[in-house]
Motif scaffolding. Structure first.
Motif, PDB file in Angstrom:
ATOM      1  N   LYS A   1     -14.783  22.527   1.483  1.00 41.58           N
ATOM      2  CA  LYS A   1     -14.533  23.703   0.649  1.00 41.58           C
ATOM      3  C   LYS A   1     -15.823  24.478   0.395  1.00 41.58           C
ATOM      4  O   LYS A   1     -15.847  25.725   0.439  1.00 41.58           O
ATOM      5  N   LYS A   2     -16.914  23.754   0.126  1.00 44.74           N
ATOM      6  CA  LYS A   2     -18.202  24.406  -0.106  1.00 44.74           C
ATOM      7  C   LYS A   2     -18.676  25.149   1.134  1.00 44.74           C
ATOM      8  O   LYS A   2     -19.173  26.283   1.044  1.00 44.74           O
ATOM      9  N   LEU A   3     -18.492  24.528   2.305  1.00 39.54           N
ATOM     10  CA  LEU A   3     -18.951  25.184   3.531  1.00 39.54           C
ATOM     11  C   LEU A   3     -18.094  26.402   3.846  1.00 39.54           C
ATOM     12  O   LEU A   3     -18.620  27.447   4.257  1.00 39.54           O
ATOM     13  N   VAL A   4     -16.778  26.285   3.666  1.00 38.31           N
ATOM     14  CA  VAL A   4     -15.894  27.437   3.909  1.00 38.31           C
ATOM     15  C   VAL A   4     -16.264  28.590   2.988  1.00 38.31           C
ATOM     16  O   VAL A   4     -16.332  29.759   3.417  1.00 38.31           O
ATOM     17  N   ALA A   5     -16.532  28.282   1.714  1.00 36.19           N
ATOM     18  CA  ALA A   5     -16.905  29.339   0.773  1.00 36.19           C
ATOM     19  C   ALA A   5     -18.232  29.988   1.170  1.00 36.19           C
ATOM     20  O   ALA A   5     -18.389  31.216   1.095  1.00 36.19           O
ATOM     21  N   ALA A   6     -19.182  29.161   1.608  1.00 37.10           N
ATOM     22  CA  ALA A   6     -20.489  29.703   2.000  1.00 37.10           C
ATOM     23  C   ALA A   6     -20.374  30.583   3.241  1.00 37.10           C
ATOM     24  O   ALA A   6     -20.982  31.665   3.316  1.00 37.10           O
TER      25      ALA A   6
ATOM     26  N   LEU B   1       0.856  -1.186   0.000  1.00 41.73           N
ATOM     27  CA  LEU B   1       0.000   0.000   0.000  1.00 41.73           C
ATOM     28  C   LEU B   1       0.892   1.235   0.000  1.00 41.73           C
ATOM     29  O   LEU B   1       1.877   1.295   0.732  1.00 41.73           O
ATOM     30  N   PRO B   2       0.567   2.226  -0.810  1.00 36.99           N
ATOM     31  CA  PRO B   2       1.406   3.425  -0.852  1.00 36.99           C
ATOM     32  C   PRO B   2       1.498   4.075   0.526  1.00 36.99           C
ATOM     33  O   PRO B   2       0.498   4.146   1.249  1.00 36.99           O
ATOM     34  N   PRO B   3       2.670   4.563   0.908  1.00 38.12           N
ATOM     35  CA  PRO B   3       2.789   5.228   2.211  1.00 38.12           C
ATOM     36  C   PRO B   3       1.958   6.501   2.295  1.00 38.12           C
ATOM     37  O   PRO B   3       1.693   7.001   3.386  1.00 38.12           O
ATOM     38  N   GLU B   4       1.538   7.019   1.137  1.00 39.02           N
ATOM     39  CA  GLU B   4       0.724   8.232   1.135  1.00 39.02           C
ATOM     40  C   GLU B   4      -0.703   7.994   1.599  1.00 39.02           C
ATOM     41  O   GLU B   4      -1.459   8.963   1.818  1.00 39.02           O
ATOM     42  N   VAL B   5      -1.104   6.720   1.761  1.00 41.85           N
ATOM     43  CA  VAL B   5      -2.469   6.427   2.198  1.00 41.85           C
ATOM     44  C   VAL B   5      -2.714   6.941   3.610  1.00 41.85           C
ATOM     45  O   VAL B   5      -3.757   7.541   3.900  1.00 41.85           O
ATOM     46  N   ALA B   6      -1.750   6.706   4.498  1.00 43.65           N
ATOM     47  CA  ALA B   6      -1.929   7.123   5.897  1.00 43.65           C
ATOM     48  C   ALA B   6      -2.092   8.640   6.028  1.00 43.65           C
ATOM     49  O   ALA B   6      -3.027   9.113   6.709  1.00 43.65           O
ATOM     50  N   PRO B   7      -1.216   9.463   5.403  1.00 41.42           N
ATOM     51  CA  PRO B   7      -1.449  10.917   5.473  1.00 41.42           C
ATOM     52  C   PRO B   7      -2.783  11.343   4.871  1.00 41.42           C
ATOM     53  O   PRO B   7      -3.410  12.287   5.366  1.00 41.42           O
ATOM     54  N   ALA B   8      -3.208  10.655   3.816  1.00 42.72           N
ATOM     55  CA  ALA B   8      -4.495  11.001   3.206  1.00 42.72           C
ATOM     56  C   ALA B   8      -5.645  10.707   4.160  1.00 42.72           C
ATOM     57  O   ALA B   8      -6.598  11.495   4.277  1.00 42.72           O
ATOM     58  N   GLU B   9      -5.567   9.571   4.875  1.00 33.62           N
ATOM     59  CA  GLU B   9      -6.596   9.247   5.856  1.00 33.62           C
ATOM     60  C   GLU B   9      -6.598  10.260   7.000  1.00 33.62           C
ATOM     61  O   GLU B   9      -7.649  10.697   7.469  1.00 33.62           O
ATOM     62  N   ALA B  10      -5.391  10.645   7.443  1.00 34.40           N
ATOM     63  CA  ALA B  10      -5.298  11.635   8.521  1.00 34.40           C
ATOM     64  C   ALA B  10      -5.888  12.967   8.071  1.00 34.40           C
ATOM     65  O   ALA B  10      -6.617  13.638   8.836  1.00 34.40           O
ATOM     66  N   ALA B  11      -5.590  13.361   6.823  1.00 29.97           N
ATOM     67  CA  ALA B  11      -6.126  14.621   6.302  1.00 29.97           C
ATOM     68  C   ALA B  11      -7.648  14.553   6.178  1.00 29.97           C
ATOM     69  O   ALA B  11      -8.352  15.531   6.457  1.00 29.97           O
ATOM     70  N   ARG B  12      -8.170  13.386   5.791  1.00 30.07           N
ATOM     71  CA  ARG B  12      -9.626  13.252   5.673  1.00 30.07           C
ATOM     72  C   ARG B  12     -10.305  13.387   7.030  1.00 30.07           C
ATOM     73  O   ARG B  12     -11.334  14.068   7.163  1.00 30.07           O
ATOM     74  N   HIS B  13      -9.738  12.761   8.046  1.00 26.98           N
ATOM     75  CA  HIS B  13     -10.342  12.847   9.375  1.00 26.98           C
ATOM     76  C   HIS B  13     -10.239  14.255   9.948  1.00 26.98           C
ATOM     77  O   HIS B  13     -11.158  14.731  10.618  1.00 26.98           O
ATOM     78  N   ARG B  14      -9.134  14.923   9.654  1.00 25.49           N
ATOM     79  CA  ARG B  14      -9.029  16.308  10.114  1.00 25.49           C
ATOM     80  C   ARG B  14     -10.067  17.177   9.395  1.00 25.49           C
ATOM     81  O   ARG B  14     -10.688  18.053  10.014  1.00 25.49           O
ATOM     82  N   ALA B  15     -10.248  16.930   8.098  1.00 24.19           N
ATOM     83  CA  ALA B  15     -11.241  17.700   7.349  1.00 24.19           C
ATOM     84  C   ALA B  15     -12.650  17.436   7.864  1.00 24.19           C
ATOM     85  O   ALA B  15     -13.476  18.360   7.967  1.00 24.19           O
ATOM     86  N   LEU B  16     -12.962  16.186   8.206  1.00 19.20           N
ATOM     87  CA  LEU B  16     -14.270  15.880   8.772  1.00 19.20           C
ATOM     88  C   LEU B  16     -14.478  16.605  10.099  1.00 19.20           C
ATOM     89  O   LEU B  16     -15.550  17.177  10.353  1.00 19.20           O
ATOM     90  N   ALA B  17     -13.446  16.558  10.950  1.00 17.81           N
ATOM     91  CA  ALA B  17     -13.554  17.241  12.243  1.00 17.81           C
ATOM     92  C   ALA B  17     -13.731  18.741  12.052  1.00 17.81           C
ATOM     93  O   ALA B  17     -14.536  19.387  12.744  1.00 17.81           O
ATOM     94  N   ALA B  18     -12.977  19.321  11.095  1.00 15.96           N
ATOM     95  CA  ALA B  18     -13.089  20.756  10.833  1.00 15.96           C
ATOM     96  C   ALA B  18     -14.461  21.090  10.261  1.00 15.96           C
ATOM     97  O   ALA B  18     -15.025  22.157  10.563  1.00 15.96           O
ATOM     98  N   LEU B  19     -14.999  20.202   9.442  1.00 15.23           N
ATOM     99  CA  LEU B  19     -16.325  20.425   8.859  1.00 15.23           C
ATOM    100  C   LEU B  19     -17.387  20.501   9.948  1.00 15.23           C
ATOM    101  O   LEU B  19     -18.223  21.427   9.975  1.00 15.23           O
ATOM    102  N   VAL B  20     -17.351  19.542  10.869  1.00 15.33           N
ATOM    103  CA  VAL B  20     -18.317  19.532  11.958  1.00 15.33           C
ATOM    104  C   VAL B  20     -18.117  20.729  12.877  1.00 15.33           C
ATOM    105  O   VAL B  20     -19.068  21.397  13.296  1.00 15.33           O
ATOM    106  N   ALA B  21     -16.863  21.026  13.189  1.00 11.45           N
ATOM    107  CA  ALA B  21     -16.576  22.143  14.099  1.00 11.45           C
ATOM    108  C   ALA B  21     -17.054  23.460  13.515  1.00 11.45           C
ATOM    109  O   ALA B  21     -17.636  24.297  14.223  1.00 11.45           O
TER     110      ALA B  21
END
Length: 305
Positions: free
Chosen positions: A244-249, A26-46
C-alpha cells in the motif's frame, strides 16, 4: 500479470514450524490469506522493478492495486475467523474456575444420596404394606368378634361380657395402623421428592462437567490454532502495508512528475522502498529474496536521480 520473472518466496508455511502442520481445525481462511500474501509480495517486487522502465509501470500498478484488494478481503475474512476461533476461550472464562472432576464427584455424591433416599422410600413402602395388611386383619377380627360376641352362648363360653374391651382394643389397633400408614405415606412422598431432587442435581452436575470439559477442549484447540492464525494475519498485514505504501508513493510520483520521463525518477517510491527493505530484512528468512530484489530496484532508482 505476466512479468517474465518468477518470484521465489518459498513454500507457504502458515504454521511457522514444520511440526505444527498436523494442528487440527485450522480456519479455511488461512489458505486464501497465504495466497493473497504471496500475490502481494509478487506485486510488490514487480512494481518496484517496473519503476526502472516507466512504460511498464501502469500494468504493474494495476496488478498491485488488485493484489491489495484481494489482500484486504482475505485479511478481513481471516480476522473474523480468528475471532470465532477464540470464542470457546471466552466461553471458558464465563464458566469460571470450575473443576470438571470436582463437579463429577459432587454429582456422584448426589447420586449416592438419591440411592439412599430411594432405599428409605422402599422400606417405607414395605412398612405401609404390612400396616395395610394389619389394618385389614384387625378390621376382619372386629367384624368376626362382633358377630361372635353378639351370641349369648358364645359370651358365656368365653366368659366375657357384651361390653368387653376386646372390640375396643381391636379398634385401637385398627386406628393405629391407619394413622401409621398415613404418616408413612407422607414420609414416603417426601423421600421420593428428595430423591428426585438429588437425581436432578446429579444430572445437572454431570451435564455441567461435560460442558466444562468440552469448552476447555475447544479452548485448548483454539489456543493451538490462534497463534497460527495470528502469525498469518501479521505477515499478511505487513506485506499489505508495504504494498500500500509503495502504491501510494508511485501514484504520488506519477502525479507530480512528467509521466514516462526517466530523468525525473520516482523519488517518493525510492524513499518508501528503502523503508520497506529495512522492514522486510528483519521479518524472517522467507522475505530475504524479496528484500534483496527490492533493494536492487531501490538502488537503481537512486541512480536515476
Amino acid at each position: 500479470m505476466e512479468t517474465g520473472m518468477e518470484l521465489k518466496v518459498g513454500t507457504p508455511k502458515p504454521w511457522g514450524r514444520s511440526e505444527q502442520v498436523s494442528l487440527p481445525a485450522l480456519p479455511p481462511e488461512v489458505a486464501p490469506a497465504e495466497a493473497a500474501r504471496h500475490r502481494a509480495l509478487a506485486a510488490l517486487v514487480a512494481l518496484a522493478e517496473a519503476l526502472g522502465t516507466p512504460d511498464s509501470v501502469p500494468t504493474a500498478l494495476a496488478e498491485a492495486e488488485a493484489a491489495l484488494r484481494q489482500a484486504r478481503v482475505a485479511w478481513e475474512e481471516l480476522e473474523r475467523a480468528r475471532e470465532a476461533a477464540v470464542a470457546p476461550a471466552v466461553a471458558l472464562g464465563t464458566l469460571g474456575d470450575e473443576d470438571e472432576q470436582r463437579l463429577r464427584q459432587i454429582g456422584a455424591m448426589a447420586e449416592a444420596a438419591a440411592a439412599t433416599l430411594e432405599r428409605e422410600e422402599g422400606r417405607a413402602r414395605r412398612c405401609q404394606r404390612w400396616l395395610r395388611a394389619g389394618h385389614g386383619l384387625t378390621m376382619g377380627l372386629m367384624v368376626l368378634c362382633g358377630i361372635v360376641l353378639s351370641l349369648d352362648s358364645a359370651r358365656t363360653a368365653l366368659g366375657v361380657a357384651e361390653d368387653g374391651h376386646l372390640l375396643l382394643a381391636l379398634t385401637v389397633v385398627a386406628v393405629s395402623c391407619e394413622v401409621a400408614w398415613r404418616g408413612l405415606e407422607s414420609s414416603r412422598r417426601h423421600l421420593a421428592t428428595a430423591a428426585g431432587h438429588q437425581q436432578d442435581m446429579a444430572l445437572r452436575l454431570r451435564d455441567r462437567a461435560r460442558r466444562v470439559a468440552a469448552t476447555r477442549a475447544s479452548a485448548e484447540a483454539a489456543a493451538a490454532t490462534n497463534e497460527v492464525t495470528a502469525d498469518v494475519l501479521g505477515q499478511l498485514e505487513e506485506v499489505t502495508r508495504a504494498l500500500k505504501k509503495l502504491v501510494a508513493a508511485v501514484t504520488r510520483d506519477r502525479e507530480v512528475t512528467p509521466w514516462g520521463t526517466r530523468g525525473q525518477g520516482f523519488p517518493s517510491a525510492a524513499q518508501v522502498l528503502g523503508d520497506i527493505v529495512e522492514d522486510l530484512a528483519t521479518s524472517g528468512k522467507e522475505h530475504e529474496e524479496v528484500a534483496r530484489r527490492l533493494e536492487v530496484a531501490q538502488r537503481a532508482l537512486a541512480g536515476q536521480g
